[in-house]
Design a protein around this motif. Structure first.
Motif, PDB file in Angstrom:
ATOM      1  N   PRO A  51       0.837  -1.103  -0.126  1.00  0.00           N
ATOM      2  CA  PRO A  51      -0.056   0.111  -0.051  1.00  0.00           C
ATOM      3  C   PRO A  51       0.964   1.363  -0.076  1.00  0.00           C
ATOM      4  N   ALA A  52       1.113   2.052  -1.262  1.00  0.00           N
ATOM      5  CA  ALA A  52       1.849   2.991  -1.073  1.00  0.00           C
ATOM      6  C   ALA A  52       1.192   4.173  -2.020  1.00  0.00           C
ATOM      7  N   ALA A  53       1.779   5.457  -2.191  1.00  0.00           N
ATOM      8  CA  ALA A  53       1.489   6.404  -2.845  1.00  0.00           C
ATOM      9  C   ALA A  53       1.064   6.164  -4.270  1.00  0.00           C
ATOM     10  N   ARG A  54       0.192   6.868  -4.727  1.00  0.00           N
ATOM     11  CA  ARG A  54       0.055   6.684  -6.394  1.00  0.00           C
ATOM     12  C   ARG A  54       0.853   7.427  -7.097  1.00  0.00           C
ATOM     13  N   GLY A  55       0.835   7.075  -8.592  1.00  0.00           N
ATOM     14  CA  GLY A  55       1.717   7.532  -9.563  1.00  0.00           C
ATOM     15  C   GLY A  55       3.311   7.240  -9.482  1.00  0.00           C
ATOM     16  N   ARG A  56       4.080   7.916  -9.724  1.00  0.00           N
ATOM     17  CA  ARG A  56       5.593   7.366  -9.861  1.00  0.00           C
ATOM     18  C   ARG A  56       6.174   6.838  -8.529  1.00  0.00           C
ATOM     19  N   ALA A  98       4.668   5.119  -6.585  1.00  0.00           N
ATOM     20  CA  ALA A  98       4.155   4.067  -6.193  1.00  0.00           C
ATOM     21  C   ALA A  98       4.708   2.729  -7.111  1.00  0.00           C
ATOM     22  N   ASN A  99       5.520   3.250  -8.065  1.00  0.00           N
ATOM     23  CA  ASN A  99       6.303   2.089  -9.179  1.00  0.00           C
ATOM     24  C   ASN A  99       7.512   1.538  -8.423  1.00  0.00           C
ATOM     25  N   PRO A 100       7.461   0.292  -8.109  1.00  0.00           N
ATOM     26  CA  PRO A 100       8.573  -0.404  -7.750  1.00  0.00           C
ATOM     27  C   PRO A 100       9.768  -0.102  -8.633  1.00  0.00           C
ATOM     28  N   TRP A 101       9.583  -0.359  -9.919  1.00  0.00           N
ATOM     29  CA  TRP A 101      10.682  -0.476 -10.711  1.00  0.00           C
ATOM     30  C   TRP A 101      11.584   0.891 -10.911  1.00  0.00           C
ATOM     31  N   LEU A 102      10.587   2.017 -10.732  1.00  0.00           N
ATOM     32  CA  LEU A 102      11.491   3.360 -10.526  1.00  0.00           C
ATOM     33  C   LEU A 102      12.338   3.622  -9.421  1.00  0.00           C
ATOM     34  N   THR A 103      11.792   2.612  -8.107  1.00  0.00           N
ATOM     35  CA  THR A 103      12.564   2.792  -7.011  1.00  0.00           C
ATOM     36  C   THR A 103      13.647   1.831  -7.417  1.00  0.00           C
ATOM     37  N   LEU A 104      13.514   0.876  -7.994  1.00  0.00           N
ATOM     38  CA  LEU A 104      14.769   0.047  -8.281  1.00  0.00           C
ATOM     39  C   LEU A 104      15.805   0.767  -9.358  1.00  0.00           C
ATOM     40  N   CYS A 105      15.259   1.372 -10.007  1.00  0.00           N
ATOM     41  CA  CYS A 105      16.304   2.294 -11.045  1.00  0.00           C
ATOM     42  C   CYS A 105      16.995   3.051 -10.320  1.00  0.00           C
ATOM     43  N   ALA A 106      16.217   3.944  -9.266  1.00  0.00           N
ATOM     44  CA  ALA A 106      16.804   5.098  -8.286  1.00  0.00           C
ATOM     45  C   ALA A 106      17.653   4.292  -7.526  1.00  0.00           C
ATOM     46  N   ARG A 124      14.358   6.425   2.391  1.00  0.00           N
ATOM     47  CA  ARG A 124      14.432   7.592   1.546  1.00  0.00           C
ATOM     48  C   ARG A 124      15.321   8.492   1.926  1.00  0.00           C
ATOM     49  N   THR A 125      15.070   9.129   3.343  1.00  0.00           N
ATOM     50  CA  THR A 125      15.868  10.354   3.692  1.00  0.00           C
ATOM     51  C   THR A 125      17.226   9.722   3.934  1.00  0.00           C
ATOM     52  N   PHE A 126      17.437   8.699   4.697  1.00  0.00           N
ATOM     53  CA  PHE A 126      18.942   8.331   4.700  1.00  0.00           C
ATOM     54  C   PHE A 126      19.524   7.583   3.590  1.00  0.00           C
ATOM     55  N   TRP A 145      12.900  12.452  -6.949  1.00  0.00           N
ATOM     56  CA  TRP A 145      11.719  12.659  -7.858  1.00  0.00           C
ATOM     57  C   TRP A 145      10.870  11.171  -7.664  1.00  0.00           C
ATOM     58  N   VAL A 146      11.452  10.031  -7.559  1.00  0.00           N
ATOM     59  CA  VAL A 146      10.456   8.876  -7.613  1.00  0.00           C
ATOM     60  C   VAL A 146      10.528   8.117  -6.282  1.00  0.00           C
ATOM     61  N   LEU A 147      11.313   8.245  -5.181  1.00  0.00           N
ATOM     62  CA  LEU A 147      11.364   7.410  -4.284  1.00  0.00           C
ATOM     63  C   LEU A 147      10.195   7.662  -3.232  1.00  0.00           C
TER      64      LEU A 147
END
Length: 530
Positions: A19-24, A26-34, A95-97, A203-205
């Protein structure tokens, strides 16, 4: 920039997106790229510095002892801060750390290039290690928080691929920069990577943290763990120069182990521990931790003496040596997602022993290497090693982080990262010590067999430390025939040491395969709370 919070105090249901935020965000693959950007930066830096060390020493007029601290200060700070970094992320925001780690690591990298003194390089390398300790564990913690369990294994496979490939690319990138730019550029290269990582990650995390924000922070646990790890790692990295049986080495390691035992005892008696001992109730997590240490013992230890062999014995430039290890990088590229897929389908009980057996085959294959071996004898072990390391990294990451409760994802990532760093330090130090011991025992005989007069061969025994690094003790005034004999005998003595090291390493890999096969449970099992 605003960030949306994701609370993962309880694990998501299988195959359900957390259960996460909407949009970018919420995308786990963008998190992986980041997180891949930050991971790539840290892992690349760890292996490019080895190529730059000779130039750093020459330019800054550093002694051998000072130069060792360019590596050791980083390693000590990193080992001491990894679990703390994961815990801070779990509690206050992964994300912060992660972002703090990216900014600090990038700034410290630039400061190293600008420092102009060996003392400055050592201090800022320690800061690099500290910020790397904030960054690395939260990469896995963020992935654990956003990927559902059935997709987590594939995410870890890609994470492992990035880690393995960036480590293997280090010698090539470092060689190009040192040869064609300067040693400072090895650190400056982190600036553009860090800026991209920071911008894209901000931007994405998503923000993810535990819900128990009122927990008391375990300060005594932080102090005990840092002190114990510092002592153990310090003893390991100094064992090569002090001697493994010296009072200093044994005292440092034993003191560290006693402190770590005290840390473990203390952690079972506090309400909110830094490293929850309950994690080790999972046999898969415990076995994964042990095999992770062994995996990096093999990987970093073998790569270290392989680069010495290619550059100092075979005479290749850093770039040429790096290009010749490309099969290792390419095999890792294939093995990590393959290992993740096999782990998902057949379980870590299949993938982890298979990876260890492949590494054993690679080590035993290096027994065929000689001072004039063709490249045809080199690339098969490189491929087997890359396949084995990549498979084990995927399976062990899944076993450690995948079997930890979601709320402990950062701590589990820190545990894995700490284990691999200690394993890598042990691999380099122990294998170099094995090579040095064998060189000392065989150098005089190999020199005389190669045609060096016996009296001179005995005198050259004093150069055994240089020979243990693959360097032949020749001088410009030696006749050509004598020079060739010294080079041949020294190279053969070095290979005697390498052959001893790979036999020991190969046997350890086979033991690791047995431990993994017997210690892991059937495919697809997870701890009840994870």
């Amino acid at each position: 920039m605003s960030s949306t919070s994701v609370d993962h105090s309880t694990p998501p249901a299988p195959d359900a997106a957390p259960p996460a935020a909407r949009g970018r965000r919420a995308n786990p693959w963008l998190t992986l790229c980041a997180v891949a950007f930050g991971l790539f930066m840290v892992q690349l830096d760890g292996s490019v510095v080895a190529i730059a060390n000779p130039e750093i020493g020459s330019d800054l007029h550093a002694s051998t002892a000072e130069l060792q601290w360019v590596t050791n200060s980083y390693l000590l700070a990193l080992a001491a801060s990894l679990i703390l970094g994961g815990k801070l992320g779990d509690r206050f925001g992964r994300r912060t750390f992660y972002l703090v780690g990216v900014v600090g690591f990038t700034a410290a990298s630039v400061a190293i290039g600008l420092s102009g003194s060996i003392e400055g390089v050592v201090v800022f390398r320690a800061l690099q290690g500290l910020f790397g300790g904030l960054l690395m564990p939260n990469t896995l913690g963020l992935l654990r928080a956003v990927f559902p369990p059935r997709k987590f294994g594939m995410a870890v496979g890609i994470w492992a691929m990035v880690s393995a490939v960036s480590t293997a690319l280090g010698p090539i990138v470092g060689g190009l920069l040192v040869e064609h730019v300067n040693w400072e550029s090895v650190f400056y290269i982190n600036a553009p990577i860090g800026v991209i990582a920071l911008a894209f990650s901000a931007w994405v995390l998503p923000q993810s943290r535990n819900s128990g924000g009122r927990e008391r922070f375990d300060i005594p646990g932080v102090v005990l763990l840092a002190a114990g790890l510092l002592c153990v790692v310090f003893g390991v990295v100094k064992g090569e120069t002090w001697g493994w049986s010296s009072a200093g080495t044994l005292g440092a390691v034993l003191a560290g182990l006693v402190i770590l035992v005290l840390f473990g005892w203390y952690e079972t008696r506090v309400a909110h521990p830094l490293l929850p001992m309950r994690l080790f109730r999972s046999r898969a997590l415990t076995v994964g931790t042990v095999i992770t240490a062994l995996n990096f013992f093999v990987m970093l230890g073998v790569i270290f003496f392989v680069m010495l062999y290619l550059q100092n014995v075979r005479g290749f430039t850093p770039v040429e040596a790096g290009v010749r290890t490309l099969p290792l990088s390419l095999a890792s590229l294939v093995a990590s997602p393959l290992g993740a897929a096999l782990t998902q389908r057949l379980g870590a009980r299949f993938t982890m022993p298979l990876g260890m057996v492949l590494q054993a085959a690679a080590c035993f294959g290096m027994l065929t290497w000689q001072t004039d071996s063709s490249y045809a004898t080199m690339w098969p072990p490189f491929i087997a090693l890359g396949l084995g390391v990549g498979m084990v990294m995927s399976a062990s990451s899944d076993a450690i982080v995948g079997n930890a409760p979601v709320q402990d994802g950062g701590v589990a990532g820190g545990l894995q990262a700490t284990t691999l760093q200690i394993g890598g330090a042990l691999g380099t130090s122990v294998l170099v010590s094995l090579i040095s011991g064998k060189v000392g025992a065989t150098l005089t005989g190999e020199l005389t067999d190669a045609g060096v007069p016996a009296a001179m061969a005995r005198g050259l025994q004093e150069a055994k430390d240089a020979v243990a690094m693959g360097v032949a003790p020749v001088s410009g005034d030696m006749p050509a025939g004598l020079r060739a004999a010294v080079v041949e005998g020294s190279g053969q003595a070095f290979l005697n040491g390498v052959h001893t090291a790979v036999v020991v390493t190969g046997v350890l890999c086979l033991i690791g395969a047995v431990v993994a096969a017997l210690g892991l449970t059937s495919p697809g099992r997870r701890s009840a709370d994870g």
